[in-house]
Motif scaffolding. Structure first.
Motif, mmCIF file in Angstrom:
data_model
loop_
_atom_site.group_PDB
_atom_site.id
_atom_site.type_symbol
_atom_site.label_atom_id
_atom_site.label_comp_id
_atom_site.label_asym_id
_atom_site.label_seq_id
_atom_site.Cartn_x
_atom_site.Cartn_y
_atom_site.Cartn_z
ATOM 1 N N ALA A 1 40.219 21.482 80.705
ATOM 2 C CA ALA A 1 40.830 22.799 80.577
ATOM 3 C C ALA A 1 42.274 22.776 81.050
ATOM 4 O O ALA A 1 42.746 21.809 81.655
ATOM 5 C CB ALA A 1 40.025 23.840 81.374
ATOM 6 N N ASN A 2 42.954 23.872 80.764
ATOM 7 C CA ASN A 2 44.353 24.083 81.144
ATOM 8 C C ASN A 2 44.386 25.272 82.116
ATOM 9 O O ASN A 2 44.577 26.405 81.701
ATOM 10 C CB ASN A 2 45.175 24.365 79.872
ATOM 11 N N PRO A 3 44.172 25.022 83.425
ATOM 12 C CA PRO A 3 44.108 26.129 84.393
ATOM 13 C C PRO A 3 45.505 26.695 84.665
ATOM 14 O O PRO A 3 46.369 25.993 85.195
ATOM 15 C CB PRO A 3 43.518 25.488 85.655
ATOM 16 N N THR B 1 46.944 22.069 92.115
ATOM 17 C CA THR B 1 46.091 21.478 93.143
ATOM 18 C C THR B 1 44.625 21.644 92.763
ATOM 19 O O THR B 1 44.248 22.612 92.087
ATOM 20 C CB THR B 1 46.322 22.129 94.509
ATOM 21 N N ALA B 2 43.799 20.710 93.207
ATOM 22 C CA ALA B 2 42.375 20.771 92.893
ATOM 23 C C ALA B 2 41.739 22.049 93.419
ATOM 24 O O ALA B 2 40.849 22.619 92.784
ATOM 25 C CB ALA B 2 41.660 19.546 93.461
ATOM 26 N N ARG B 3 42.187 22.517 94.579
ATOM 27 C CA ARG B 3 41.619 23.751 95.147
ATOM 28 C C ARG B 3 41.892 24.951 94.241
ATOM 29 O O ARG B 3 40.992 25.742 93.948
ATOM 30 C CB ARG B 3 42.201 23.978 96.539
ATOM 31 N N HIS B 4 43.141 25.085 93.771
ATOM 32 C CA HIS B 4 43.472 26.211 92.899
ATOM 33 C C HIS B 4 42.823 26.055 91.521
ATOM 34 O O HIS B 4 42.426 27.052 90.904
ATOM 35 C CB HIS B 4 44.987 26.341 92.768
ATOM 36 N N GLN B 5 42.718 24.828 91.038
ATOM 37 C CA GLN B 5 42.060 24.599 89.755
ATOM 38 C C GLN B 5 40.575 24.959 89.839
ATOM 39 O O GLN B 5 40.013 25.548 88.910
ATOM 40 C CB GLN B 5 42.257 23.142 89.339
ATOM 41 N N THR B 6 39.954 24.621 90.988
ATOM 42 C CA THR B 6 38.560 25.006 91.198
ATOM 43 C C THR B 6 38.407 26.521 91.220
ATOM 44 O O THR B 6 37.491 27.085 90.600
ATOM 45 C CB THR B 6 38.041 24.399 92.514
ATOM 46 N N HIS C 1 37.350 23.034 103.572
ATOM 47 C CA HIS C 1 38.175 22.310 102.602
ATOM 48 C C HIS C 1 37.960 22.829 101.177
ATOM 49 O O HIS C 1 38.486 22.254 100.224
ATOM 50 C CB HIS C 1 37.866 20.812 102.644
ATOM 51 N N GLY C 2 37.196 23.914 101.019
ATOM 52 C CA GLY C 2 36.910 24.421 99.695
ATOM 53 C C GLY C 2 35.961 23.548 98.897
ATOM 54 O O GLY C 2 35.902 23.632 97.673
ATOM 55 N N ASP C 3 35.187 22.712 99.596
ATOM 56 C CA ASP C 3 34.310 21.738 98.939
ATOM 57 C C ASP C 3 32.862 22.163 99.124
ATOM 58 O O ASP C 3 32.100 21.530 99.852
ATOM 59 C CB ASP C 3 34.567 20.346 99.534
ATOM 60 N N GLU C 4 32.480 23.244 98.467
ATOM 61 C CA GLU C 4 31.131 23.768 98.665
ATOM 62 C C GLU C 4 30.322 23.832 97.377
ATOM 63 O O GLU C 4 29.169 24.266 97.389
ATOM 64 C CB GLU C 4 31.192 25.160 99.293
ATOM 65 N N HIS C 5 30.878 23.408 96.264
ATOM 66 C CA HIS C 5 30.182 23.466 94.983
ATOM 67 C C HIS C 5 29.947 22.062 94.434
ATOM 68 O O HIS C 5 30.659 21.113 94.779
ATOM 69 C CB HIS C 5 30.990 24.284 93.967
ATOM 70 N N GLN C 6 28.953 21.953 93.568
ATOM 71 C CA GLN C 6 28.674 20.695 92.881
ATOM 72 C C GLN C 6 29.659 20.567 91.724
ATOM 73 O O GLN C 6 29.327 20.787 90.559
ATOM 74 C CB GLN C 6 27.229 20.665 92.394
ATOM 75 N N LEU C 7 30.884 20.210 92.088
ATOM 76 C CA LEU C 7 31.986 20.221 91.140
ATOM 77 C C LEU C 7 33.030 19.197 91.558
ATOM 78 O O LEU C 7 33.392 19.111 92.728
ATOM 79 C CB LEU C 7 32.625 21.619 91.098
#
Length: 234
Positions: free
Chosen positions: A113-115, A134-139, A165-171
Motif C-alpha cells: 500500500a501507499n500510506p 515510519t513503520a509506526r505511522h504506517q501501522t 513501542h507500538g508492537d502489539e499486533h500480529q503485523l
C-alpha cells in the motif's frame, strides 16, 4: 473476478525493465485485457509484485476479466517452457473464494500500500498529500482503515506485546520503496512510498472485506499498491 499469479524470470532484461518501472508494468498488466478500455468505468484491475527473493518475484493480479499474459511470458518469463503446454501463469476464479468469507474467520494477509496523510507545512497553506515514512505511522494508517474495511488485525498474545513501542499486533511492515518517475504524457513527476504489510486478521464484515479485496485499499493503485490477498493460517 479472477486472481492471477505470474513469476518473473529475473535473469531476463525484459523482466528487469518492467520491475524497475511501475508505469511500464502497469501498461503491461493492462495489455492483458483487450476488452477493458483504460478510461471505462467498472471494476478496477489491481496488481502487486512480491519480491520473495532475488530470483523469485511474483506478480499478482485481481481483475474482472480473465487475463492473457502471453506478452509477459515472452518478455519476462520462460517462453520455451510455456511452449511445452504450460501457459506460464495461473489464473483462478476468485468469486467462489470471496463468497466463502465468513465473519469471525481468521487469515494471513499481505498488502502492499501507499500510506499517506494530508498535512500542511505552514499555517495558511493548503494541505498536501504526504507519505508516512515510519513503520509506526504506517501501522497506524492501516489500523485506522480496518473497521471500514471489514477486518480486525489480530493482537499478539499478552506476553509478546510491546505496547510502549507500538508492537502489539500480529503485523510486520517491510519492503519500503520510495519511487519517483516521470508521469506519462506530462512534464510532471510521480513520487510515492510503497510498503508491504504481512499479518493476521479476523473478518468482521465480509461484504466490506470483499470490497477491499476487489477494489483495493488506499492510493496509487495504478502503480502496484492497494492489493490485499488472504491465505489460510497454518
Amino acid at each position: 473476478m479472477y486472481l492471477t499469479r505470474f513469476r518473473f524470470n529475473t535473469a531476463r532484461a525484459g523482466a528487469r525493465r518492467l520491475l524497475s518501472s511501475p508505469q511500464h508494468l502497469h501498461a503491461a498488466v493492462m495489455s492483458a485485457f483487450p476488452e477493458i478500455l483504460p478510461a471505462a468505468p467498472g471494476p478496477r484491475v489491481l496488481w502487486r509484485t512480491d519480491h520473495n527473493a532475488t530470483a523469485e518475484v511474483q506478480l499478482y493480479v485481481v481483475s474482472p476479466a480473465r487475463p492473457d499474459l502471453t506478452h509477459l511470458v515472452e518478455q519476462a518469463g520462460w517462453p520455451a517452457a510455456a511452449a511445452t503446454g504450460t501457459a506460464g501463469w495461473q489464473t483462478y476464479a476468485y468469486a467462489p473464494f470471496l463468497e466463502r468469507l465468513d465473519k469471525g474467520t481468521t487469515w494471513n494477509f499481505r498488502l502492499t500500500a501507499n500510506p499517506v496523510h494530508h498535512a500542511r507545512r505552514k499555517d495558511g497553506e493548503p494541505t498536501k498529500r504526504t507519505a508516512h515514512l515510519t513503520a509506526r505511522h504506517q501501522t497506524q494508517w492501516l489500523l485506522q482503515r480496518q473497521d471500514a474495511g471489514g477486518f480486525r488485525i489480530l493482537a499478539k498474545p499478552a506476553d509478546r506485546r510491546h505496547t510502549e513501542h507500538g508492537d502489539e499486533h500480529q503485523l510486520a511492515v517491510h519492503g519500503q520503496r520510495n519511487l519517483a518517475f516521470a508521469k506519462q504524457g506530462t512534464t510532471g513527476r510521480v513520487t510515492l512510498t510503497a510498503v508491504t504489510f504481512d499479518g493476521r486478521l479476523e473478518v468482521t464484515d465480509p461484504d466490506a472485506l470483499r470490497a477491499v479485496l476487489t477494489a483495493g485499499l488506499g492510493k496509487a493503485k495504478a502503480y502496484g499498491c492497494g492489493l490485499m490477498t488472504l491465505a489460510p493460517i497454518g
